[in-house]
Design a protein around this motif. Structure first.
Motif, short mmCIF file in Angstrom:
data_model
loop_
_atom_site.label_atom_id
_atom_site.label_comp_id
_atom_site.label_asym_id
_atom_site.label_seq_id
_atom_site.Cartn_x
_atom_site.Cartn_y
_atom_site.Cartn_z
N THR A 235 29.27 109.49 32.43
CA THR A 235 28.24 108.87 31.63
C THR A 235 28.25 107.08 31.63
O THR A 235 27.18 106.36 31.65
N MET A 236 29.58 106.81 31.62
CA MET A 236 29.97 105.43 31.76
C MET A 236 29.28 104.64 33.00
O MET A 236 28.84 103.64 33.18
N THR A 237 29.70 105.56 33.84
CA THR A 237 29.28 105.07 35.32
C THR A 237 27.80 105.07 35.67
O THR A 237 26.85 104.37 36.33
N LEU A 238 27.13 106.12 34.90
CA LEU A 238 25.76 106.09 34.91
C LEU A 238 25.09 104.76 34.28
O LEU A 238 24.02 104.05 34.74
N GLY A 239 25.60 104.54 33.29
CA GLY A 239 25.25 103.20 32.59
C GLY A 239 25.50 101.93 33.31
O GLY A 239 24.61 101.12 33.38
N LEU A 240 26.90 101.98 33.99
CA LEU A 240 26.93 100.98 35.11
C LEU A 240 25.82 100.86 36.16
O LEU A 240 25.39 99.74 36.45
N LEU A 241 25.35 101.99 36.85
CA LEU A 241 24.42 102.11 37.55
C LEU A 241 23.09 101.45 37.13
O LEU A 241 22.25 100.56 37.61
N ALA A 242 22.63 101.70 35.87
CA ALA A 242 21.45 101.34 35.09
C ALA A 242 21.65 99.75 34.83
O ALA A 242 20.68 99.15 35.13
N GLY A 243 23.00 99.34 34.38
CA GLY A 243 23.03 98.02 34.27
C GLY A 243 22.87 97.16 35.63
O GLY A 243 22.11 96.00 35.49
N GLN A 244 23.39 97.64 36.66
CA GLN A 244 23.04 96.87 37.91
C GLN A 244 21.59 96.68 38.19
O GLN A 244 21.23 95.71 38.76
N GLN A 245 20.96 97.74 38.01
CA GLN A 245 19.52 97.92 38.28
C GLN A 245 18.78 96.70 37.47
O GLN A 245 18.09 95.93 37.81
N MET A 246 19.25 96.83 36.02
CA MET A 246 18.51 95.86 35.17
C MET A 246 18.85 94.43 35.25
O MET A 246 17.97 93.43 35.34
N LYS A 247 20.07 94.20 36.16
CA LYS A 247 20.52 92.78 36.40
C LYS A 247 20.01 92.33 37.78
O LYS A 247 20.10 90.88 38.13
N SER A 248 19.21 93.35 38.45
CA SER A 248 19.19 92.90 40.00
C SER A 248 17.83 91.99 39.94
O SER A 248 17.04 91.84 38.83
#
Length: 391
Positions: A235-248
């Motif tokens: 679940t945290m890693t899914l959030g990490l993927l989302a955060g990288q998308q949002m920061k891109s």
């Protein structure tokens, strides 16, 4: 948990109002429901037609998912979302790789011990248990930090491996036939996911009896396990993927499309695994189906907040949640340490009659709302004076 604070240290174009509000709403839901635990039962008893709504403010007994069941996944998901911002902020300030790892290790240990402390309040001895959300975040934090140094492909593979390995571990674990503590929610293949069955309880009977205890650890009465940190790391890693998308540098439309498509897809996949009998959806043992379904909902919730606040620019009325979202750890700790004390003092100085103004069924709810308001005012004062709790 404090990674979420560092999202606010990035350049103005990178600030995510949606993340602050999502954190704030989640924390307020906790603060307004904890002090008088079970506040919803008197209301549901007085008005049976409200029981389906009231049940959303308590964990599902075993199988299923309620609104309350989304609080912990949201905590863990947002830690992942915030991590790319935290890393970028520290690197801009000149932190080297060794320093970043030391900070991550210190944070992991601090979160684990904070969870133990919170679970020990009101007890005669240290309650060595690791199922509290901050302890679970601490247990998974170093692997999450390592995954943040890898690419999206490796992160996606890690999610798949974590959930597949968890499923296999439970599916292949022998089902006890003579353990009187087992609570049989399921029969057949799903009996592998009954309460007090499987590798989680076996691991805790070894691990949690290593520290000194006045009585041996046998089972967690709520059905939670230390090993839950493995699927919740997904679940945290899914959030990490989302955060990288949002920061891109992708467009807002592309970010929204990614959040929505993956959110709906994972939600559907998790529900399908439950529906076809592959794996029951159980929050208390963080089954893979629950990890997928709740993670998908977290993505959808973030997408909605992002569309309204960051893309649409609609910030009116968001400040009450924002001040809490900028200080999430403070609100979490206050909820579990001083909420009952605040309620006791409100009753002492204002009298019981204040909470019975709408009748006895609503008194516990009004008490909760009063306590939540006081804790929110604390957060407002802290935000105005730039006092933030960090680990």
């Amino acid at each position: 948990m404090d990674d979420s604070m560092h999202a606010n240290e990035s350049p103005p174009t990178q600030r995510l109002a949606s993340l602050d509000v999502y954190r704030g709403v989640t924390m307020l839901l906790l603060a307004f429901t904890v002090p008088n635990w079970g506040w919803q039962e008197p209301i549901a008893d007085a008005h049976p037609w409200l029981r389906p709504l009231a049940e959303q403010f308590e964990h599902a007994t075993w199988r299923g998912m309620t609104l309350w069941d989304l609080i912990q996944p949201s905590f863990m998901f947002m830690v992942g979302v915030s991590l790319p911002y935290s890393l970028a902020s520290r690197k801009r300030r000149g932190a080297m790789q060794a320093s970043l790892w030391r900070h991550a290790a210190t944070r992991a240990v601090a979160l684990i011990l904070l969870g133990v402390f919170l679970r020990s309040i009101g007890r005669d001895e240290t309650n060595w248990t690791l199922e509290d959300v901050v302890s679970q975040i601490g247990l998974g934090y170093l692997p999450l930090f390592w995954l943040a140094t890898r690419g999206p492909r490796e992160q996606g593979i890690a999610i798949a491996l974590l959930l597949t390995a968890t499923w296999l571990l439970y599916a292949l674990w022998p089902i006890p036939t003579d353990d009187e503590l087992v609570v049989e929610h399921f029969s057949g293949f799903w009996a592998h996911w009954n309460e007090h069955v499987g590798p989680g309880v076996a691991f805790d009977r070894w691990l949690l009896n290593l520290p000194p205890r006045s009585t041996p650890f046998v089972v967690n009465e709520g059905g939670y396990y230390t090993l839950n940190f493995l699927p919740s790391l997904a679940t945290m890693t899914l959030g990490l993927l989302a955060g990288q998308q949002m920061k891109s540098d992708r467009t807002a439309g592309a970010k929204l499309a990614w959040l929505t498509a993956w959110g709906v897809g994972l939600l559907a996949f998790g529900l399908a695994l439950d529906a076809v009998g592959v794996c029951p959806l159980v929050k208390k043992v963080w089954t893979p189906s629950f990890a997928l379904a709740s993670g998908g909902l977290c993505l959808v919730i973030l997408a909605v907040f992002y569309a309204i606040l960051d893309v649409g620019g609609w910030r009116r009325g968001a400040e009450p949640a924002t001040v809490v979202g900028r200080n999430p750890l403070a609100m979490y700790v206050m909820t579990w340490t001083i909420a009952s004390w605040v309620l006791m003092n409100l009753t002492t100085h204002l009298g019981d009659d204040l909470f019975f103004v709408f009748g006895a069924p609503y008194a516990p709810l009004l008490g909760n709302l009063a306590v939540g308001t006081v804790l929110w005012l604390f957060c407002c004062w802290m935000d105005r004076n730039r006092v933030y709790v960090r680990l």
